[in-house]
Motif scaffolding. Structure first.
Motif, PDB file in Angstrom:
ATOM      1  N   ILE A  49       0.793  -1.132   0.164  1.00  0.00           N
ATOM      2  CA  ILE A  49       0.054  -0.053   0.242  1.00  0.00           C
ATOM      3  C   ILE A  49       0.958   1.312  -0.006  1.00  0.00           C
ATOM      4  CG2 ILE A  49      -1.955   1.241   1.214  1.00  0.00           C
ATOM      5  CD1 ILE A  49      -2.810  -1.317   2.672  1.00  0.00           C
ATOM      6  N   PRO A  50       1.028   1.791  -0.927  1.00  0.00           N
ATOM      7  CA  PRO A  50       1.988   2.981  -1.121  1.00  0.00           C
ATOM      8  C   PRO A  50       1.501   3.917  -0.160  1.00  0.00           C
ATOM      9  CG  PRO A  50       1.323   2.306  -3.288  1.00  0.00           C
ATOM     10  CD  PRO A  50       0.552   1.482  -2.601  1.00  0.00           C
ATOM     11  N   HIS A  51       2.440   4.825   0.390  1.00  0.00           N
ATOM     12  CA  HIS A  51       2.170   5.766   1.573  1.00  0.00           C
ATOM     13  C   HIS A  51       1.198   6.729   1.408  1.00  0.00           C
ATOM     14  CE1 HIS A  51       4.984   8.243  -0.283  1.00  0.00           C
ATOM     15  NE2 HIS A  51       4.556   9.250   0.544  1.00  0.00           N
ATOM     16  N   MET A  52       1.016   7.210   0.183  1.00  0.00           N
ATOM     17  CA  MET A  52      -0.096   8.128  -0.244  1.00  0.00           C
ATOM     18  C   MET A  52      -1.381   7.675  -0.367  1.00  0.00           C
ATOM     19  SD  MET A  52       1.323  10.925   0.265  1.00  0.00           S
ATOM     20  CE  MET A  52       0.023  11.965  -0.128  1.00  0.00           C
ATOM     21  N   ALA A  53      -1.180   6.180  -0.411  1.00  0.00           N
ATOM     22  CA  ALA A  53      -2.793   5.392  -0.552  1.00  0.00           C
ATOM     23  C   ALA A  53      -3.018   5.019   0.684  1.00  0.00           C
ATOM     24  CB  ALA A  53      -2.835   4.247  -1.408  1.00  0.00           C
ATOM     25  N   THR A  54      -2.587   5.166   1.763  1.00  0.00           N
ATOM     26  CA  THR A  54      -2.733   4.678   3.185  1.00  0.00           C
ATOM     27  C   THR A  54      -4.211   5.114   3.605  1.00  0.00           C
ATOM     28  OG1 THR A  54      -0.501   4.901   4.059  1.00  0.00           O
ATOM     29  CG2 THR A  54      -2.120   4.475   5.562  1.00  0.00           C
ATOM     30  N   LEU A  55      -4.606   6.126   3.403  1.00  0.00           N
ATOM     31  CA  LEU A  55      -6.008   6.711   3.753  1.00  0.00           C
ATOM     32  C   LEU A  55      -7.207   6.030   2.996  1.00  0.00           C
ATOM     33  CD1 LEU A  55      -5.395  10.494   4.693  1.00  0.00           C
ATOM     34  CD2 LEU A  55      -5.986   8.471   6.482  1.00  0.00           C
ATOM     35  N   PRO A  56      -7.044   6.194   1.366  1.00  0.00           N
ATOM     36  CA  PRO A  56      -7.895   5.714   0.585  1.00  0.00           C
ATOM     37  C   PRO A  56      -8.150   3.779   0.884  1.00  0.00           C
ATOM     38  CG  PRO A  56      -6.435   7.017  -0.611  1.00  0.00           C
ATOM     39  CD  PRO A  56      -5.851   6.943   0.765  1.00  0.00           C
ATOM     40  N   ARG A  57      -7.048   3.336   1.263  1.00  0.00           N
ATOM     41  CA  ARG A  57      -7.045   2.039   1.423  1.00  0.00           C
ATOM     42  C   ARG A  57      -7.157   1.535   2.895  1.00  0.00           C
ATOM     43  NH1 ARG A  57      -2.767  -0.401  -2.758  1.00  0.00           N
ATOM     44  NH2 ARG A  57      -3.477  -2.339  -1.765  1.00  0.00           N
ATOM     45  N   ALA A  58      -7.456   2.469   3.661  1.00  0.00           N
ATOM     46  CA  ALA A  58      -7.556   2.004   5.100  1.00  0.00           C
ATOM     47  C   ALA A  58      -8.452   0.794   5.492  1.00  0.00           C
ATOM     48  CB  ALA A  58      -8.357   3.205   5.999  1.00  0.00           C
ATOM     49  N   GLY A  59      -9.318   0.315   4.797  1.00  0.00           N
ATOM     50  CA  GLY A  59      -9.985  -0.765   4.939  1.00  0.00           C
ATOM     51  C   GLY A  59      -9.186  -2.151   4.943  1.00  0.00           C
ATOM     52  N   GLU A  60      -7.945  -2.049   4.232  1.00  0.00           N
ATOM     53  CA  GLU A  60      -7.094  -3.238   4.344  1.00  0.00           C
ATOM     54  C   GLU A  60      -6.025  -3.413   5.506  1.00  0.00           C
ATOM     55  OE1 GLU A  60      -5.381  -3.605   0.076  1.00  0.00           O
ATOM     56  OE2 GLU A  60      -6.545  -1.995  -0.372  1.00  0.00           O
ATOM     57  N   LEU A  61      -6.225  -2.419   6.222  1.00  0.00           N
ATOM     58  CA  LEU A  61      -5.285  -2.389   7.456  1.00  0.00           C
ATOM     59  C   LEU A  61      -5.926  -3.273   8.535  1.00  0.00           C
ATOM     60  CD1 LEU A  61      -3.845   1.495   7.447  1.00  0.00           C
ATOM     61  CD2 LEU A  61      -2.938  -0.451   6.289  1.00  0.00           C
ATOM     62  N   ALA A  62      -5.208  -3.768   8.941  1.00  0.00           N
ATOM     63  CA  ALA A  62      -5.462  -4.955  10.171  1.00  0.00           C
ATOM     64  C   ALA A  62      -5.922  -3.973  11.521  1.00  0.00           C
ATOM     65  CB  ALA A  62      -4.344  -5.541  10.859  1.00  0.00           C
ATOM     66  N   THR A  63      -6.937  -4.273  12.177  1.00  0.00           N
ATOM     67  CA  THR A  63      -7.259  -3.397  13.279  1.00  0.00           C
ATOM     68  C   THR A  63      -7.219  -4.461  14.566  1.00  0.00           C
ATOM     69  OG1 THR A  63      -9.503  -4.383  13.054  1.00  0.00           O
ATOM     70  CG2 THR A  63      -9.204  -2.187  12.097  1.00  0.00           C
ATOM     71  N   ASP A  64      -6.574  -5.739  14.179  1.00  0.00           N
ATOM     72  CA  ASP A  64      -6.590  -6.697  15.420  1.00  0.00           C
ATOM     73  C   ASP A  64      -5.130  -7.195  15.838  1.00  0.00           C
ATOM     74  OD1 ASP A  64      -6.395  -7.981  12.973  1.00  0.00           O
ATOM     75  OD2 ASP A  64      -7.488  -9.666  13.505  1.00  0.00           O
ATOM     76  N   ARG A  65      -4.515  -6.546  15.223  1.00  0.00           N
ATOM     77  CA  ARG A  65      -2.841  -7.017  15.478  1.00  0.00           C
ATOM     78  C   ARG A  65      -2.054  -5.876  15.174  1.00  0.00           C
ATOM     79  NH1 ARG A  65      -4.338 -10.122  10.634  1.00  0.00           N
ATOM     80  NH2 ARG A  65      -3.209  -9.285   8.756  1.00  0.00           N
ATOM     81  N   PRO A  66      -0.779  -6.117  15.527  1.00  0.00           N
ATOM     82  CA  PRO A  66       0.396  -4.729  15.212  1.00  0.00           C
ATOM     83  C   PRO A  66       0.471  -4.742  13.578  1.00  0.00           C
ATOM     84  CG  PRO A  66       0.891  -6.261  16.684  1.00  0.00           C
ATOM     85  CD  PRO A  66      -0.089  -6.677  16.125  1.00  0.00           C
TER      86      PRO A  66
END
Length: 111
Positions: A49-66
Motif C-alpha cells: 500500500i503506497p504511503h499516499m494510498a494509506t487513507l484511501p485503502r484504510a479498509g485493508e489495514l489490520a485492526t486486530d494486530r500490530p
C-alpha cells in the motif's frame, strides 16, 4: 531497540526487531513503497500500500494486530504510520532503515 517517542503515534523499531515480530507471527506488514519497488523484492507476505494510498485503502489495514510499516529507508513508512494513526489505529510500528537494512541484514526477500 524499540523507541517510543510520546510525540509520535507509532514505535520505531529496527529490522532485527521487525524480523523477530514477523517470526513470532500475527502481525501485518505493509510495504509503503511504489508497486514497481515492491515488485523488485519485499518482506515475504507484505501487503503493498503506497504511503499516499494509506487513507484511501484504510479498509485493508489490520485492526486486530500490530502493523509494521516498511519502505526503502523508513521515511515513507513513517508517513503511512502517521496516516494510520489518524484513523484511530494504535499498535503501529515503523521499521527504521527499511528494505535497505532488511536486505543488508540478509533477511529473506520475496519477488
Amino acid at each position: 531497540m524499540a523507541v517510543k517517542n510520546e510525540l509520535e503515534p507509532f514505535t520505531r523499531i529496527d529490522v532485527h526487531e521487525a524480523h523477530e515480530m514477523i517470526e513470532e507471527g500475527d502481525v501485518q506488514v505493509v510495504d509503503t513503497r511504489e508497486p514497481y519497488e515492491h515488485a523488485e523484492g519485499h518482506v515475504p507476505g507484505s501487503l503493498n500500500i503506497p504511503h499516499m494510498a494509506t487513507l484511501p485503502r484504510a479498509g485493508e489495514l489490520a485492526t486486530d494486530r500490530p502493523i509494521l510499516f516498511i519502505c526503502k529507508s523508513g521515511q515513507r513508512s513513517a508517513v503511512a504510520a502517521e496516516f494510520a494513526a489518524t484513523m484511530g489505529l494504535t499498535d503501529l510500528y515503523n521499521v527504521e532503515g527499511g528494505h535497505d537494512d532488511w536486505r543488508e541484514a540478509g533477511y529473506p526477500m520475496e519477488l
